[in-house]
Design an enzyme around this catalytic site. Structure first.
Site, PDB file in Angstrom:
ATOM      1  N   SER A  90      -2.371  14.551  -9.069  1.00 25.43           N
ATOM      2  CA  SER A  90      -2.283  14.060  -7.689  1.00 25.43           C
ATOM      3  C   SER A  90      -0.853  14.020  -7.177  1.00 25.43           C
ATOM      4  O   SER A  90      -0.614  13.623  -6.035  1.00 25.43           O
ATOM      5  CB  SER A  90      -2.889  12.657  -7.599  1.00 25.43           C
ATOM      6  N   THR A 202      -1.696   9.672  -5.625  1.00 23.76           N
ATOM      7  CA  THR A 202      -0.347   9.612  -5.039  1.00 23.76           C
ATOM      8  C   THR A 202       0.373   8.554  -5.842  1.00 23.76           C
ATOM      9  O   THR A 202      -0.276   7.739  -6.482  1.00 23.76           O
ATOM     10  CB  THR A 202      -0.433   9.123  -3.569  1.00 23.76           C
ATOM     11  N   THR A 220       3.382  12.766  -3.353  1.00 24.98           N
ATOM     12  CA  THR A 220       1.986  13.158  -3.538  1.00 24.98           C
ATOM     13  C   THR A 220       1.798  14.661  -3.419  1.00 24.98           C
ATOM     14  O   THR A 220       2.636  15.347  -2.813  1.00 24.98           O
ATOM     15  CB  THR A 220       1.109  12.485  -2.453  1.00 24.98           C
ATOM     16  N   ARG A 230      -1.458  20.965   6.132  1.00 26.14           N
ATOM     17  CA  ARG A 230      -1.762  19.549   6.398  1.00 26.14           C
ATOM     18  C   ARG A 230      -0.703  18.661   5.749  1.00 26.14           C
ATOM     19  O   ARG A 230      -0.334  18.833   4.593  1.00 26.14           O
ATOM     20  CB  ARG A 230      -3.141  19.200   5.841  1.00 26.14           C
ATOM     21  N   THR A 253      -1.338   4.286  -0.853  1.00 32.48           N
ATOM     22  CA  THR A 253      -2.035   5.441  -1.413  1.00 32.48           C
ATOM     23  C   THR A 253      -3.460   5.416  -0.865  1.00 32.48           C
ATOM     24  O   THR A 253      -3.946   4.370  -0.435  1.00 32.48           O
ATOM     25  CB  THR A 253      -2.091   5.393  -2.958  1.00 32.48           C
ATOM     26  N   GLY A 254      -4.110   6.565  -0.915  1.00 31.95           N
ATOM     27  CA  GLY A 254      -5.469   6.647  -0.402  1.00 31.95           C
ATOM     28  C   GLY A 254      -5.532   7.540   0.826  1.00 31.95           C
ATOM     29  O   GLY A 254      -4.607   8.324   1.076  1.00 31.95           O
TER      30      GLY A 254
END
Ligand code: ASP
Length: 353
Positions: A90, A202, A220, A230, A253-254
């Protein structure tokens, strides 16, 4: 020697300084390590905290802070462990690629003492984007470099152009592509047990020194199989992380798209400025995220169908973290680096429709 510093304290802090000098192998340091003041004069309880994958980062950053390193140098050296680890898919080298099979990395950082910020987005071929973000912060009049320009900038400072796609990441991507659409020209491949795709991941790391200086970094490979180009929340100052040396720092994170809309790093620091403790500030930010969540991203019970976490420290060295659903985070507050439970808004993930 100041008369408020006892001889014993001076000797002790100088000994730390000598240890620090030996450990000063930091590329492009913000400043060389220097002796800590005696503990009777500490303004903060030193701490390093990180997302759950950052146990080693928290340990490293804390050790460096206690050796007198600069707070940004400490958190960057911490997250680099994860960036260079091919087994963390990640972050950095070994990160899962975008839809075209190319690894594009995002990172940003802020340095409390100098009030500076740096970031890179959609960076290809460089294993440690957090370090490149630090160079943007340190050596330029800009804050955010992306794509080709960011890569050229990194190469000029001696970073190596490397293939970041590991065999594991390539295999996971090939499976994803094969099973994407039953009508395309790739035949479906059964998912092998060991090929569990982790769509998010991340690392964020924040540290406070005994002098109350603060820095933050987030790095990340972004959402797996994202549309090429992106850029998520991680490299966005005020979303992926934010530091105000007078108040504190926060990171996330997320699901980046949900964080960007609330400027979550900034908002969490603002909640702390108004007096909230770090954990409560993180929870308030999550409530704002839920308020701003589109219907298509909510389950039948109205709960978000994604995960999002915030981590925060304040100037005194208090810290905390919160997530939408129960989670973990790493922190070293002087005893040991260990995983702790986050506060959370909901017991269970959203019920699907
Ligand atoms: N926040 C990252 C992004 O949206 C992904 C993650 O943390 O899992 O790019």
């Amino acid at each position: 020697m100041s008369d408020v510093v006892s001889r014993r304290e001076f000797v002790a802090s100088t000994a730390v300084g000598i240890a620090a000098a030996a450990a000063s192998d930091i590329p492009y340091p913000m400043r060389p390590p220097r002796p800590l003041p005696p503990s009777s004069r500490w303004a903060a309880k030193p701490v390093a905290l990180s997302s759950a994958n950052g146990l080693r980062a928290a340990q490293k950053a804390f050790d460096m802070v206690m050796q007198g390193a600069d707070t940004l140098d400490a958190v960057i050296e911490g997250v680099k462990i994860q960036e260079l680890d091919p087994n963390d898919d990640s972050v950095g080298y070994g990160g899962l690629p975008n839809a075209a099979g190319v690894v594009q990395l995002d990172a940003s950082c802020m340095h409390g003492p100098t009030k500076r910020a740096g970031a890179v987005g959609a960076l290809e071929g460089i294993k440690t984007p957090s370090e490149v973000a630090k160079l943007v912060l340190k050596y330029t009049n800009h804050i955010f470099l992306v794509g080709e320009g960011a890569k050229r900038f990194a190469l000029q400072y001696g970073f190596k152009d490397e293939d970041l796609l590991t065999e594991h990441a390539r295999e996971v991507w090939l499976h994803w592509r094969a099973n994407l659409n039953p009508d395309d020209d790739f035949l479906d491949v059964p998912e092998a047990e060991h090929m569990v795709v982790r769509p998010t991941g991340t690392i964020n790391c924040d540290a406070v020194t005994p002098q109350g200086d603060i820095s933050s970094v987030t790095t990340t490979s972004g959402l797996a199989f994202k549309i090429p180009g992106r850029v998520g929340d991680s490299p966005i100052i005020g979303a992926g992380q934010y530091t105000d040396n007078d108040v504190g720092a926060a990171g996330s994170t997320g699901r980046g798209e949900s964080n960007i809309k609330v400027c979550g790093g900034f908002l969490t620091v603002e909640f702390m400025r108004r007096g909230l403790k770090p954990t409560d500030a993180c929870l308030e930010t999550l409530k704002r995220v839920v308020q701003l969540t589109e219907k298509r991203l909510l389950g039948a019970d109205g709960k978000p169908k994604f995960s999002l976490d915030f981590y925060a420290v304040n100037k005194r060295g208090e810290f905390g973290a919160a997530s939408l659903y129960p989670g973990r985070y790493a922190a070293h507050d002087g005893t040991e680096a260990k995983l702790r439970d986050t506060a959370y808004l909901y017991e269970r993930p959203a019920a699907s429709r």
